[in-house]
Design a protein around this motif. Structure first.
Motif, PDB file in Angstrom:
ATOM      1  N   ASP A  62       0.825  -1.239   0.031  1.00 24.89           N
ATOM      2  CA  ASP A  62       0.074   0.009   0.051  1.00 24.89           C
ATOM      3  C   ASP A  62       0.921   1.341  -0.024  1.00 24.89           C
ATOM      4  O   ASP A  62       1.866   1.296   0.650  1.00 24.89           O
ATOM      5  N   ILE A  63       0.359   2.344  -0.579  1.00 24.16           N
ATOM      6  CA  ILE A  63       0.849   3.439  -0.771  1.00 24.16           C
ATOM      7  C   ILE A  63      -0.022   4.566  -0.336  1.00 24.16           C
ATOM      8  O   ILE A  63      -1.029   4.699  -0.946  1.00 24.16           O
ATOM      9  N   LEU A  64       0.182   5.148   0.724  1.00 26.46           N
ATOM     10  CA  LEU A  64      -1.037   6.355   1.369  1.00 26.46           C
ATOM     11  C   LEU A  64      -0.523   7.481   1.169  1.00 26.46           C
ATOM     12  O   LEU A  64       0.602   7.851   1.629  1.00 26.46           O
ATOM     13  N   VAL A  65      -1.180   8.633   0.621  1.00 28.40           N
ATOM     14  CA  VAL A  65      -0.806  10.132   0.535  1.00 28.40           C
ATOM     15  C   VAL A  65      -1.867  10.905   1.443  1.00 28.40           C
ATOM     16  O   VAL A  65      -3.081  10.764   0.820  1.00 28.40           O
ATOM     17  N   GLU A  66      -1.491  11.514   2.337  1.00 27.84           N
ATOM     18  CA  GLU A  66      -2.284  12.142   3.230  1.00 27.84           C
ATOM     19  C   GLU A  66      -3.535  11.111   3.627  1.00 27.84           C
ATOM     20  O   GLU A  66      -4.687  11.642   3.888  1.00 27.84           O
ATOM     21  N   SER A 125      -7.201   6.105  -4.858  1.00 30.32           N
ATOM     22  CA  SER A 125      -8.408   6.917  -4.600  1.00 30.32           C
ATOM     23  C   SER A 125      -8.200   8.333  -5.410  1.00 30.32           C
ATOM     24  O   SER A 125      -9.210   8.840  -5.625  1.00 30.32           O
ATOM     25  N   TYR A 126      -7.082   8.689  -5.660  1.00 31.57           N
ATOM     26  CA  TYR A 126      -6.790   9.917  -6.422  1.00 31.57           C
ATOM     27  C   TYR A 126      -7.109   9.805  -7.817  1.00 31.57           C
ATOM     28  O   TYR A 126      -6.406   8.879  -8.830  1.00 31.57           O
ATOM     29  N   SER A 127      -7.574  10.764  -8.549  1.00 33.54           N
ATOM     30  CA  SER A 127      -7.332  10.743  -9.897  1.00 33.54           C
ATOM     31  C   SER A 127      -6.269  11.264 -10.324  1.00 33.54           C
ATOM     32  O   SER A 127      -5.336  11.761  -9.765  1.00 33.54           O
ATOM     33  N   VAL A 128      -5.761  11.051 -11.700  1.00 34.69           N
ATOM     34  CA  VAL A 128      -4.418  11.444 -12.055  1.00 34.69           C
ATOM     35  C   VAL A 128      -4.164  12.787 -12.047  1.00 34.69           C
ATOM     36  O   VAL A 128      -3.363  13.383 -11.737  1.00 34.69           O
ATOM     37  N   LYS A 129      -5.277  13.519 -12.229  1.00 38.53           N
ATOM     38  CA  LYS A 129      -5.051  14.827 -12.028  1.00 38.53           C
ATOM     39  C   LYS A 129      -4.755  15.428 -10.662  1.00 38.53           C
ATOM     40  O   LYS A 129      -3.913  16.246 -10.365  1.00 38.53           O
TER      41      LYS A 129
END
Length: 319
Positions: A75-79, A85-89
């Motif tokens: 797993d990689i979690l950002v904030e 779960s993030y869109s590329v943008k």
């Protein structure tokens, strides 16, 4: 609250890696374990440096965290949110990458102004052409270039100037995290310090979080809040620069430190540090043996804030 290099780092984890793996398929049903079960946190506002020899997995880890490579497992979690779960943008506005070769990372057919404005255009951060160019001029000046440079092409600049253009482009979307993939290794020695000083200045001014990938240990010691040592896809030691450099524990870390040149003709090393053959592992495995069941972290806190690979500590009876 962690404190490094006289600077207090927040408790907030901006990036969390849990049992992260990135494997590449090879011939004869084998896989290259480029990143092998890495568990590590990066705190908001810190500079975490990854060091190790070529092929240790540093760049692959940086590119996997940046989503340029899909992860194999873990797993990689950002904030606190999975990167999926993030869109590329959304994700590229949060994390930007500065590449090793500034010439190869810049489109030779685009003007510097258009290169720097790429992110601004994609994320629609300017409401008019005038605002767009003002942002470009401001970014160029921030990295030590002139607004007149906006109309020129990459081939008209030196390596150091091209890297500054790459930094300006990365800053265009006002990211929170910069992944710097050996950003000074392709530059002359006289220019390297200038680029590192620029990154350090920008990090403080903008409260950026930096994942700084390098093999120049002397430069890493200068810029880092914490240092992670990678060997064959694993993080084998992690801690503050003064701990990792002055009191290395792992054999591999000791071998890296012993190879750092010292500008003192009277200094003599009293011992030659060699890697123990019993510790060497092949990073290549058979596809049928891959186990994607989450494993426990392989790092143990040897001393406060100083982590070392657990199997090494057990093998050498240090815990």
């Amino acid at each position: 609250m962690p404190e490094t290099n006289g600077k207090e780092i927040g408790k907030e984890k901006i990036i969390e890696m849990k049992n992260l793996k990135k494997y590449f398929p090879m011939k004869k049903r084998q896989v290259l374990k480029a990143v092998d079960n890495v568990t590590m946190d990066i705190y908001r506002g810190e500079v975490l440096s990854l060091v190790g020899e070529s092929g240790s997995g540093k760049t692959t880890l940086g590119r996997t965290v940046s989503r340029l490579y899909p992860k194999t497992a873990g797993d990689i979690l950002v904030e606190g949110k999975p990167v999926e779960s993030y869109s590329v943008k959304e994700f590229t506005k949060k994390i930007q990458m500065i590449f090793q070769d500034p010439q190869a990372s810049l489109n030779p057919r685009m003007t510097v102004g258009d290169i720097v404005a790429e992110g601004i255009d994609i994320h629609k951060l300017a409401s008019s052409k005038k605002e767009r160019m003002e942002k470009v001029y401001n970014l160029l000046e921030i990295v030590g270039l002139n607004r007149e440079h906006a109309s020129r092409f990459p081939h008209e600049f030196s390596g150091g100037q091209r890297q500054r253009i790459g930094i300006a482009r990365a800053l265009g979307v006002d990211p929170e995290i910069l992944v710097c993939d050996e950003p000074i290794s392709a530059l002359d020695v006289s220019i390297q310090a200038q680029v590192v000083n620029l990154l350090k200045k920008l990090q403080k001014q903008r409260n950026l979080t930096l994942l700084f990938i390098a093999h120049d240990l002397s430069m890493v010691k200068y810029i880092s809040d914490r240092v992670a040592v990678m060997y064959r896809g694993k993080v084998v030691e992690l801690g503050k620069p003064e701990d990792v450099y002055s009191n290395p524990v792992h054999s591999y870390t000791k071998s890296l430190i012993s190879a750092v040149p010292i500008a003192d003709p009277d200094f003599k090393r009293h011992e030659k540090v060699e890697m123990e053959e019993t510790y060497l592992r092949s990073p290549v495995g058979d596809v049928s043996e891959i186990n994607f069941v989450p494993e426990e972290s392989e790092l143990t806190e040897y001393k406060p804030g100083h982590f070392v690979e657990t199997s090494f500590l057990v093998e050498h009876k240090l815990i």
